[in-house]
Write an enzyme that holds these catalytic residues in place. Structure first.
Site, short mmCIF file in Angstrom:
data_model
loop_
_atom_site.label_atom_id
_atom_site.label_comp_id
_atom_site.label_asym_id
_atom_site.label_seq_id
_atom_site.Cartn_x
_atom_site.Cartn_y
_atom_site.Cartn_z
N GLU A 1 0.81 -1.23 0.00
CA GLU A 1 0.00 0.00 0.00
C GLU A 1 0.84 1.28 0.00
OE1 GLU A 1 -2.85 -0.76 -0.71
OE2 GLU A 1 -2.73 -2.85 -0.09
N GLY A 2 1.88 1.27 -0.80
CA GLY A 2 2.82 2.38 -0.82
C GLY A 2 3.95 2.09 0.15
#
Length: 567
Positions: free
Chosen positions: A429-430
């Site tokens: 997620e990043g």
């Protein structure tokens, strides 16, 4: 070693550190009474301890596999997932309009943590579905909501998100997946996506993919991206399943850990999709899902760290090796260095749990009140919670292996699995570097107002605590003041210079918030003072070095040439 869900600690943090009572008195969340919160956490703890935890090693040793183009799940996962779905856990925070409970994120996050501790590979499946539910609630048409949300909320169907492509990585704007209008309100989606968690499954009859793709008139980069719902089977009006869509699993990734979670390469060949939200606004819709997932991944980090710590502590209590300061032949827990590792791990886990739950509370308060200050706080805390908690997962899991010594490197003890499973979390997620750049970039665009409000709150609490714990409160106050000065210095830097020190700055912020959490805990319960001293006297002093790095800028990094990096 059997996992024991830390229900008591989660409840303590909610009540005495985070201030969950403030959420429960809002009109939106008035149903979340203390008795209900206790019952939910206790039941989720029982499910995690008794049903999900025994699946953890099974999933690691018997991974998901691809047979004849379909995923076959690890043994026992079907029963575990059924217990999650039938218990209503997928829809805890979802809208009651479509079968959800409408409960606060603060409670749902505690449940996420315990399930992640018990079996991360399986918990990933409902995590993505919950994120998809939130994205659809905010961005889908009423018709799409009515068709998909009841099935997703009940756990009968599952959801995924499809962002990454082989050539693009974190540069989502470079995607090549195309969406061509079919002329009937649907679109033909063509392209390949990688790293799709639970992209296929035999646990649910339908998998609903949210796919980023570019329309023919979409601009280059992220501004031209749209979001589409692309189901494995096309639903019919009554909620049943129609034709199989034109998508398939190309392969499963061979991964370091989370072997029970199938990570798929997905191929879409003119698959039928429906637009979610407005054309060319797909990133805004997908970020709703990603922000939900980022906090959930923070809970996963806390969960893995908790499980690894419990495993290491049990070994340290049982393993006797040499004379200790307390006995001629005592457990290794009595050796100072082993005690240091375990105390550090416990202090870090407590701080990460508190920061994550504080972020969840801010989201709940923003939802319940619409107050922009709560919205800003939630935005500020999200990258801190995600990055810090997942870094802690790797660090604590690594310490768990170290406590085991040579036996930690042997798979049979189980300590290594936590380290292998945890390593994906700082990437999910990043990456944590992206989280840190988000913190010093977008999250400081207000001139640091949200950050300074939080620092002010830390100092007010420390000032109030001086009467009872003057030394600890004083050090937390001074640390917050140093963070204030460090934030001012970061704000004065050009953006790329901020980026060069973003990771240490984020850790510095987490150190201060961790000190605040431990101080609150010790003030509420004197029995927690010893652990607070570990955080404040042994870990918080790292702040000076972290802030020095945050101020240093980028020039010195670019002075290191490729020849300096080569062997």
């Amino acid at each position: 070693m059997p996992y024991r869900a830390p229900v008591k600690d989660i409840r303590f943090i909610l009540d005495h550190v985070v201030g969950f009572a403030e959420v429960a008195v809002t009109d939106r969340f008035s149903a979340a009474t203390p008795d209900l919160a206790e019952a939910i956490l206790a039941e989720a703890g029982r499910l995690s301890t008794d049903i999900l935890a025994p699946l953890n090693r099974i999933g690691d040793q018997h991974p998901a596999r691809l047979e004849n183009g379909a995923v076959v799940s690890s043994p026992g996962f079907a029963e575990g997932y059924r217990a999650i779905a039938e218990g209503g856990w997928v829809g805890m925070a979802a809208s009651p309009d479509y079968g959800g409970m409408g409960l606060p994120i603060s409670l749902a996050l505690g449940v996420d943590e315990m399930m992640s501790s018990a079996c991360l590979a399986l918990q990933l499946k409902p995590l993505l579905t919950k994120g998809q539910i939130e994205a659809l609630e905010h961005h889908a048409s009423d018709e799409m909501k009515a068709l998909y949300l009841p099935k997703l909320t009940s756990g009968e169907w599952s959801g995924t998100m499809n962002l990454t492509e082989p050539h693009a990585g974190s540069d989502v704007g470079a995607l090549r997946t195309k969406a061509m209008p079919n002329g009937d309100g649907t679109y033909a989606i063509s392209g390949q996506k990688i790293f799709i968690t639970w992209g296929d499954t035999d646990l649910t009859p339908n998998v609903c993919h949210l796919v980023l793709a570019r329309l023919p008139d979409g601009a280059e980069g992220t501004k031209g991206i749209s979001l589409f719902m692309v189901p494995k089977f096309i639903p019919v009006a009554d909620g049943g399943l129609g034709d199989r869509n034109s998508l398939r699993v190309v392969s499963l990734e061979h991964k370091l850990g989370i072997h029970g979670s199938p990570t798929c390469v997905m191929q879409f060949d003119g698959a039928t999709g429906w637009l979610v939200g407005a054309p060319h606004k797909g990133m805004a819709a997908m970020f709703t899902m990603m922000n939900n997932a980022r906090l959930s991944v923070a809970a996963q980090g806390v969960g893995i760290a908790e499980a690894a710590l419990q495993h290491a502590l049990a070994y340290a209590e049982a393993r006797h090796q040499g004379a200790t300061p307390l006995a001629a032949d005592g457990p290794i827990l009595e050796h100072a260095d082993v005690r240091r590792m375990l105390a550090t791990a416990r202090a870090e886990v407590f701080a990460a749990r508190a920061i994550s739950l504080a972020c969840a509370k801010a989201i709940d308060m923003a939802t319940a009140t619409g107050n922009p200050d709560w919205q800003a706080r939630a935005a500020l805390l999200t990258p801190i919670a995600k990055a810090y908690a997942t870094d802690v997962a790797c660090e604590v899991a690594g310490m768990g292996v170290q406590v085991h010594g040579g036996m930690g490197f042997v798979e049979e003890t189980g300590a290594a699995q936590y380290l292998r499973d945890a390593r994906i979390l700082p990437i999910y997620e990043g990456t944590n570097g992206i989280q840190a750049m988000d913190l010093v970039g977008r999250k400081l665009l207000d001139g640091g107002e949200a950050a300074f409000r939080l620092i002010d709150e830390v100092q007010r609490g420390a000032e109030a605590g001086r009467a009872h714990l003057p030394d600890l409160a004083g050090e937390v106050w001074q640390a917050a003041e140093a963070l204030r000065e460090g934030t001012e210095a970061v704000l004065a830097l050009p953006l790329n210079d901020r980026f060069a020190g973003a990771v240490p700055y984020l850790r510095a912020f987490a150190r201060v918030l961790g000190g605040q959490a431990h101080l609150k805990a010790a003030l509420a319960d004197p029995g927690r003072e010893a652990l607070a001293r570990v955080m404040v006297r042994r870990l918080l002093p790292e702040l000076g070095g972290l802030l020095a790095q945050a101020r240093e800028g980028a020039a010195g990094l670019y002075e290191v040439g490729s020849e300096d990096l080569a062997a």
